[in-house]
Design an enzyme around this catalytic site. Structure first.
Site, PDB file in Angstrom:
ATOM      1  N   CYS A 197     -71.734  -0.381 -15.581  1.00 57.24           N
ATOM      2  CA  CYS A 197     -71.812  -1.085 -14.301  1.00 57.24           C
ATOM      3  C   CYS A 197     -70.449  -1.663 -13.912  1.00 57.24           C
ATOM      4  CB  CYS A 197     -72.921  -2.128 -14.331  1.00 57.24           C
ATOM      5  SG  CYS A 197     -73.567  -2.439 -12.679  1.00 57.24           S
TER       6      CYS A 197
ATOM      7  N   GLU B 146     -77.974   1.020 -21.299  1.00 54.37           N
ATOM      8  CA  GLU B 146     -78.360   0.236 -22.481  1.00 54.37           C
ATOM      9  C   GLU B 146     -79.801  -0.250 -22.394  1.00 54.37           C
ATOM     10  OE1 GLU B 146     -76.226  -0.691 -20.146  1.00 54.37           O
ATOM     11  OE2 GLU B 146     -76.399  -2.818 -19.635  1.00 54.37           O
TER      12      GLU B 146
ATOM     13  N   HIS C  82     -77.221   0.983 -15.970  1.00 53.79           N
ATOM     14  CA  HIS C  82     -77.285   0.226 -17.225  1.00 53.79           C
ATOM     15  C   HIS C  82     -78.077   1.041 -18.252  1.00 53.79           C
ATOM     16  CE1 HIS C  82     -75.492  -3.590 -16.037  1.00 53.79           C
ATOM     17  NE2 HIS C  82     -76.072  -3.420 -14.864  1.00 53.79           N
TER      18      HIS C  82
HETATM   19  N1  GLN Z   1     -70.770  -7.329 -10.136  1.00 58.69           N
HETATM   20  C1  GLN Z   1     -70.891  -5.932  -9.937  1.00 58.69           C
HETATM   21  C2  GLN Z   1     -71.791  -5.588  -8.770  1.00 58.69           C
HETATM   22  O1  GLN Z   1     -72.543  -6.410  -8.320  1.00 58.69           O
HETATM   23  C3  GLN Z   1     -71.395  -5.251 -11.206  1.00 58.69           C
HETATM   24  C4  GLN Z   1     -72.773  -5.677 -11.561  1.00 58.69           C
HETATM   25  C5  GLN Z   1     -73.133  -5.423 -13.005  1.00 58.69           C
HETATM   26  O2  GLN Z   1     -72.275  -5.159 -13.829  1.00 58.69           O
HETATM   27  N2  GLN Z   1     -74.416  -5.496 -13.318  1.00 58.69           N
HETATM   28  O3  GLN Z   1     -71.767  -4.493  -8.288  1.00 58.69           O
END
Ligand code: GLN
Length: 553
Positions: free
Chosen positions: A381, A528, A526
């Site tokens: 992410c 994970e 994600h």
């Molecule tokens: N802050 C970033 C976004 O909102 C990444 C979010 C995250 O890593 N879950 O896109």
């Protein structure tokens, strides 16, 4: 209508919270699953929050996202890891969401002039939620957050008592997990708090079928017998669960404790649970290998296991199945900003998800370092956004940044910019791009090969579908507000990174990779969240494999 074939297990806790009620519940679930049942789990939490999306990760740990896009707390992650099933919006019931639904119904005139009350309205809605969550299960386990006697938890306790009236007491099993402290000054275990907790539970109309006595060290039968005698419970129903090194050995602890006989009785089936894969994992995990991989987790909340628990658990599982020891190294992202030498000697670098500007320059530095020195890199992410910014800077856009960090408002070099429809929602709950989203991986990309191989071996399938043109469609969970601005693709590519996966409509960048590196994959998703100890995620498996053979450490 309730599912007539389903049996229900309710798990409450006494004395203290945080003594492993969730892990005990999940371990009971794992054992029943190993007996061949379809087991599901649900957490009822007395918080007044509507979901866990706005909770501080330092205080509450990681925010876990269900496939259908609900932001929940990390307990659901434990459930998924222990039972290898996908939780859903029905798997979490917070007081806040129950009150919200009741008040909305009341405002809409849904109660036709009736007084709305904790009993029967709150309790009735909780029962409905339990029925919904268990619609397709053989066995459904409900964990009640907090400890018995907390004011805010009482309506849930009443709901689970009532539930037995609905489905029949013999279809319900009540488990109470209590803590028995060892008092060092008098050199003895003290059962009084546990007795009191069980007395409270009795006062609420619940006599447990199993009492799990949590202790630091094994406590001996007399302690269990004493608790049984003072609580009006059969001594056979009181079992000891001492502390143990790894949560993944708790199912074995539960099996040793004598709980199995009670479970067998409850489901009227004494077939042996097939714990062979659990045993294999336990063996691999506890073994010491010749090779140790040093993986750096470049994070903002350093050393806080709970904040990145899915990532650390995915790495641990990938290490065990790759037959290497894992040396997880916390790297403070803020320190890396001015001192990239902190990354020296790592076999692999992970940049996990995150929000806000603090530490982000260090994360970008870590991605840049991995690209430059060809160190295996896995970006999750924000870790993908950092990689794209690093590549764009490499590719000539020196001021490349993310709109989230407000750094380049003037020159407009927002390589990462806010997604359509997200402006103005930055601090609101439940508004991000959440849950399962598809990605189409480019034919022959490293990511496509990894997912395809996993699907072929049948180990674990991520909705993987091979499309006619050779690309691979997959599904992963998401939680983000910002995305890659494809206007900057040339610069990103010039900086050494290619786009290897897009959303099916081509609008959102989902996967990137650096083809010249041993392993450099980053995703907006994600992954994970879908990794399990017995079924580790293929991206993590391949990443750790690359770290194992890293030629640059
Ligand atoms: N802050 C970033 C976004 O909102 C990444 C979010 C995250 O890593 N879950 O896109």
């Amino acid at each position: 209508m309730h599912n007539k074939k389903c049996k229900y297990i309710f798990v409450t806790g006494g004395v203290l919270s945080g003594v492993g009620k969730g892990i005990t519940a999940a371990s009971i679930g794992a054992i029943l699953k190993a007996k061949g049942y379809h087991v599901t789990m649900q957490k009822c939490d007395p918080y007044l929050n509507v979901d866990a999306g706005l909770l501080n990760p330092v205080e509450h740990g990681e925010c876990f996202v269900t496939h259908d896009g609900v932001e929940t707390d990390l307990d659901l992650g434990h459930y998924e890891r222990f039972l290898d099933f996908e939780t859903s919006k029905y798997s979490i019931t917070l007081s806040g969401s129950i009150y919200k639904e009741l008040i909305e119904r009341e405002r809409a005139g849904g109660f036709h002039g009736k007084t709305v009350q904790l009993v029967p309205h709150f309790t009735g809605l909780v029962c409905e939620k339990i029925e919904k969550a268990s619609a397709n299960s053989d066995i459904h386990i409900v964990e009640i957050g907090g400890t018995i006697g907390d004011y805010e938890g009482l309506p849930f306790v009443e709901a689970i008592r009532l539930f037995a009236n609905k489905v029949g007491r013999r279809n319900c099993l009540y488990v109470s997990v209590v803590y028995v402290p060892f008092i060092h000054t008098s050199n003895e275990l003290k059962t009084k708090p546990a007795q009191n907790a069980l007395k409270d539970l009795r006062g609420f109309g619940i006599i447990p079928d199993i009492v799990c006595v949590r202790t630091e060290n094994p406590c001996g039968r007399e302690i269990c017998k004493k608790i049984a005698a003072f609580s009006g419970i059969s001594p056979d129903a009181v079992v000891n669960l001492p502390d143990i090194d790894s949560v993944y050995d708790v199912p074995f602890n539960v099996l040793r404790s004598g709980v199995l006989a009670i479970l067998d009785d409850f489901v009227d089936n004494n077939t042996e649970p097939d714990m062979s894969r659990w045993k294999e994992f336990s063996r691999r995990r506890s073994q010491k290998y010749a090779k140790t991989v040093k993986i750096g987790l470049v994070a903002k909340y350093v050393g806080n296991d709970d904040t990145y628990i899915c990532v650390t658990e995915a790495l641990k599982a990938a290490a065990a199945w790759n037959k290497v020891n894992l040396a997880l190294t916390w790297v403070n992202a803020e320190e890396v900003e001015n001192n990239a030498s902190l990354l020296k000697g790592l076999d692999g670098i992970v940049v996990p998800g995150g929000f806000g500007a603090r530490g982000v320059e260090g994360k970008i530095k870590a991605a840049e370092y991995a690209l430059k020195y060809d160190i295996p890199y896995l970006g999750l992410c924000l870790g993908m956004q950092a990689a794209c910014i690093a590549a764009a800077r490499n590719g000539g856009i020196k001021t490349a940044n993310s709109e989230e960090f407000g750094a380049c408002e003037k020159d407009g070099n927002n390589v990462i910019y806010i997604m359509e429809g997200q402006k103005g929602k930055e601090s609101t709950g439940g508004t991000m791009r959440l849950g399962d989203c598809k990605a189409v991986l480019k034919p022959k990309s490293r990511a496509a090969k990894i997912y395809q191989k996993a699907a072929n071996t049948g180990e674990y399938i991520y909705g993987t579908e091979l499309l006619e043109d050779g690309s691979v469609e997959i599904t992963e969970r998401h939680r983000h507000r910002y995305e890659v601005n494809q206007k900057f693709l040339d610069a990103i590519q010039a900086g050494g990174i290619i786009i290897s996966g897009l959303s099916p409509n081509g609008k959102l960048v989902e996967f990137v990779e650096a083809p010249k590196c041993q392993f450099f994959i980053a995703t907006q998703a994600h992954p994970e969240l879908k990794s399990r100890p017995l079924n580790p995620h293929p991206l993590f498996l391949d990443f750790v494999k690359a770290a194992k053979t890293n030629r640059n450490s």
